[in-house]
Each structure stands twice: as C-alpha cells, then as structure tokens.
Design a protein around this motif. Structure first.
Motif, mmCIF file in Angstrom:
data_model
loop_
_atom_site.group_PDB
_atom_site.id
_atom_site.type_symbol
_atom_site.label_atom_id
_atom_site.label_comp_id
_atom_site.label_asym_id
_atom_site.label_seq_id
_atom_site.Cartn_x
_atom_site.Cartn_y
_atom_site.Cartn_z
ATOM 1 N N UNK A 7 -21.496 57.660 -25.275
ATOM 2 C CA UNK A 7 -23.047 57.663 -26.049
ATOM 3 C C UNK A 7 -23.977 58.857 -25.489
ATOM 4 N N UNK A 8 -23.302 59.677 -24.640
ATOM 5 C CA UNK A 8 -24.393 60.891 -24.283
ATOM 6 C C UNK A 8 -25.367 60.462 -23.474
ATOM 7 N N UNK A 9 -25.043 59.337 -22.702
ATOM 8 C CA UNK A 9 -26.100 58.719 -21.715
ATOM 9 C C UNK A 9 -25.605 59.270 -20.332
ATOM 10 N N UNK A 10 -26.655 59.669 -19.472
ATOM 11 C CA UNK A 10 -26.360 60.153 -18.291
ATOM 12 C C UNK A 10 -25.830 59.086 -17.265
ATOM 13 N N UNK A 11 -24.692 59.344 -16.704
ATOM 14 C CA UNK A 11 -23.912 58.322 -15.739
ATOM 15 C C UNK A 11 -23.689 58.884 -14.295
ATOM 16 N N UNK A 12 -23.903 60.285 -14.045
ATOM 17 C CA UNK A 12 -23.861 60.954 -12.939
ATOM 18 C C UNK A 12 -24.112 62.306 -12.723
ATOM 19 N N UNK A 13 -23.844 62.713 -11.702
ATOM 20 C CA UNK A 13 -24.344 64.191 -11.503
ATOM 21 C C UNK A 13 -23.115 64.784 -10.468
ATOM 22 N N UNK A 14 -22.734 65.761 -10.729
ATOM 23 C CA UNK A 14 -21.544 66.570 -9.905
ATOM 24 C C UNK A 14 -22.240 67.870 -9.272
ATOM 25 N N UNK A 15 -22.392 68.100 -7.799
ATOM 26 C CA UNK A 15 -23.057 69.175 -7.385
ATOM 27 C C UNK A 15 -21.993 69.793 -6.517
ATOM 28 N N UNK A 16 -22.812 70.958 -5.913
ATOM 29 C CA UNK A 16 -22.018 71.728 -4.738
ATOM 30 C C UNK A 16 -21.398 70.947 -3.741
ATOM 31 N N UNK A 17 -22.538 70.034 -3.289
ATOM 32 C CA UNK A 17 -22.243 69.132 -2.188
ATOM 33 C C UNK A 17 -21.092 68.298 -2.406
ATOM 34 N N UNK A 18 -20.993 67.455 -3.709
ATOM 35 C CA UNK A 18 -19.900 66.856 -4.047
ATOM 36 C C UNK A 18 -18.623 67.589 -4.035
ATOM 37 N N UNK A 19 -18.747 68.787 -4.364
ATOM 38 C CA UNK A 19 -17.491 69.607 -4.217
ATOM 39 C C UNK A 19 -16.842 69.996 -2.987
ATOM 40 N N UNK A 20 -18.046 69.951 -1.905
ATOM 41 C CA UNK A 20 -17.257 70.209 -0.597
ATOM 42 C C UNK A 20 -16.667 69.077 -0.128
ATOM 43 N N UNK A 21 -17.358 67.783 -0.512
ATOM 44 C CA UNK A 21 -16.768 66.626 0.025
ATOM 45 C C UNK A 21 -15.487 66.314 -0.681
ATOM 46 N N UNK A 42 -23.675 69.999 -12.428
ATOM 47 C CA UNK A 42 -23.336 69.496 -13.735
ATOM 48 C C UNK A 42 -23.799 68.074 -14.035
ATOM 49 N N UNK A 43 -24.402 67.790 -15.178
ATOM 50 C CA UNK A 43 -24.532 66.296 -15.402
ATOM 51 C C UNK A 43 -23.360 65.749 -16.136
ATOM 52 N N UNK A 44 -23.074 64.379 -15.827
ATOM 53 C CA UNK A 44 -21.997 63.771 -16.391
ATOM 54 C C UNK A 44 -22.456 62.753 -17.513
ATOM 55 N N UNK A 45 -21.996 62.797 -18.580
ATOM 56 C CA UNK A 45 -22.428 61.999 -19.649
ATOM 57 C C UNK A 45 -21.288 60.994 -20.094
ATOM 58 N N UNK A 46 -21.576 59.835 -20.543
ATOM 59 C CA UNK A 46 -20.601 58.944 -21.199
ATOM 60 C C UNK A 46 -20.496 58.983 -22.691
#
Length: 329
Positions: free
Chosen positions: A246-260, A240-244
């Motif tokens: 203002x609706x601007x892209x600030x990050x992304x969260x992936x399956x890899x991030x979940x495992x970590x 999933x993308x993560x928005x601030x």
C-alpha cells in the motif's frame, strides 16, 4: 622558575582576584535597587509606542551600545545615539513616541546633560542609569536606576570597571524583565537572529532540508537485501525505507542493519529485506525543528531518519550530512 617570576605571577593572580571580588560585590549590591524606580522604568518602556533610545558618553556609551543591542534582540526595539552627535543633528533620530535611557556614572556628563532640555521639550520619557542619585540626570528622569558602586576595581579608582559592570548587569536585568513581560519566545528570538548557527537551530524545519519525491530511498518489502543495497548506493543517504504493497512505511534498513546482517553471514542475494530491516523505527515529522532531528540521531546513535506526515505517511528522509550542510551541527 625564578623568584622574581614567581612573585610576578602571584601579584597577577592577587590583582585579578581582587578585581573580581570588587565587581562581584558591585553586582550583589544591585539586588536591593530593584525597586519602584525599576518597576516604573519597565512600565514606561512597555507603554512605549516608539523605540528605546540609549545614550551615554565614553565607557558609558560602550555599555549603552550593548544594552541597546540586548534590548533590540529580546523584543524591545532599541538603538544607540551618541550624545555628542545628538547635539549636531542626530537628535532628530529621537521622537516624542520614544523612551530615552541616558547613562552616566556621575549623572552630570556635559554631553548628556546638554541634550536633556531638548528631550524633555519633545516629551520623550527619560530613564536614567547613574551612580549619583542627586545628579542632574537622576533628578530629571521619570525613573533613575541606581548603578552606583563603592569603589572601582581599578586600584587607582579612575578606570570605569565595577561601575560599568554594574551598569551592564542592570541593563541585562531590565532587558530580561521586559522579555518575560512581553512573553518573548524562543521563536521570537530566532527571528531576531536569522543569521548564524543560532538562527538555523531555532528556525530551520525538517521540511526545509529533507529529501523528497524520487530522492527518498525506498524499496518494496518483498525485494532482496541486495536490491535494497543498490537503492542505498543510488540515493546516498546510508539508508533506505521499506514500504508495503500500500506504500506505507513498514521499516528502515541502515548501514547498521547491514553490519549486523553481515555478522550473521546473511545471504544478501536471497534474503528478503523484510527479514533484516528494523521495524517500528524512529521517525520525525516534517514540521519539527531540524535541531530535534539532530537530538534524536545523537540520542539513538543513528545517522538517518524517515520523515512522515501526521497520518504516518512517508514524505521524506533526512540524514546527519543534511544537518551538517545546513549548519545545524
């Protein structure tokens, strides 16, 4: 292994290697024949207002068919006409604006020689590819490309082998010279090959297959990790993308991030997504080739990418499964 079988295998290898050596020598001899006639042939074809018509009989015809196909796919409109059929109506396929490439190892093939006066009469320039520079076909041509060989790879000296190889290579040399002279590009090549994986890799853009609008997985940066996991499940892209605000892209969260995160025993219900997301992650533009997205994913060992416009605004998302379904992989 019996002595007889061992002997047979040795003979097979010897015959095969001998054929390869003879054909290699035939190809090497062509280098000295890229001369004024070759340049003239290129100039005549470049000035052609119609199409290049290739003709040849028997094995020369098979090679001619391939040469015509190679020319057509590399920016020189071309097709093959069987010389026997040309004498029975197909000569009408040739116009004065065309260029004719006639192929004959002897240069005196009856079916080809028969149509020469008609080709000359209509004014279509003739280029020949022969193994005999003193033949009728060579003499009548504005340029003769010498594809003669000392010997055939066939030990009987009968089956066209090294002579057809030399002709094919000369045809490829002609096609490549014309390709570069025309400035024929990768995109031009792709438009000639829209079907199959080659066309898809060269033409398909990220915008053609990316997820847009409500199909883009996205969450505000102030939600919890558990809310982000629900969004990942709903959209099915493994990220999933993560928005601030203002609706601007600030990050992304992936399956890899979940495992970590799970390895660190993070509380999924109370941890803000902003604490565990990947900031400044890799993105791709919508107007880039889908093949570029694949290259990025493979290099970074990731399975998904946010898609942004030239201002960095989120406009889509793409993952490895999208590339697989589109045939890019």
């Amino acid at each position: 292994m019996t002595d007889s079988k061992a002997s047979d295998e040795k003979n097979y290898r010897h015959s095969a290697l001998q054929a390869i050596r003879i054909e290699r020598q035939a190809i090497e001899a062509l280098e000295g024949r890229i001369n004024e006639d070759f340049t003239t042939a290129c100039d005549v074809i470049m000035a052609c207002k119609g199409r290049v018509v290739v003709t040849g009989m028997g094995k020369s015809g098979h090679i001619g068919n391939k040469i015509a196909a190679t020319l057509a796919s590399t920016g020189t409109p071309s097709f093959f006409v069987h010389p026997g059929e040309a004498s029975h109506g197909d000569l009408g396929m040739i116009t004065p604006q065309d260029v004719v490439i006639a192929i004959s190892n002897s240069g005196n093939t009856a079916e080809v020689v028969t149509i020469l006066p008609l080709i000359k009469r209509m004014g279509a320039p003739l280029i020949s590819m022969t193994g005999n520079r003193d033949s009728s076909l060579a003499r009548e041509a504005v340029a003769n490309l010498d594809v003669g060989v000392d010997i055939e790879a066939c030990p009987l000296g009968l089956a066209p082998t090294s002579s057809t190889t030399a002709t094919l290579v000369m045809g490829d040399a002609l096609a490549v010279a014309l390709l570069e002279a025309r400035g024929f590009s990768t995109e031009d090549f792709a438009f000639s090959h829209p079907g199959g994986s080659l066309g898809r890799r060269l033409l398909l853009k990220v915008s053609d297959i990316m997820h847009t609008g409500d199909r883009i997985p996205s969450v505000p940066d102030d939600v919890t990790l558990s809310a982000a996991l629900l969004e990942i499940s709903r959209k099915g892209l493994g990220m999933t993308t993560v928005l601030d605000a203002k609706g601007e892209l600030t990050g992304i969260f992936t399956d890899g991030d979940l495992r970590r995160s799970l390895d660190r025993s993070v509380d999924v219900h109370n941890t803000p997504i902003s604490d565990v997301m990947t900031r400044n992650g890799k993105t791709i533009r919508a107007d880039h080739l889908a093949a570029e997205a694949l290259q990025i994913m493979e290099e970074l060992k990731i399975n998904a990418l946010p898609v942004t416009d030239d201002k960095g605004q989120l406009v889509g998302a793409i993952n490895m499964h999208d590339l697989l379904r589109a045939g890019v992989i």
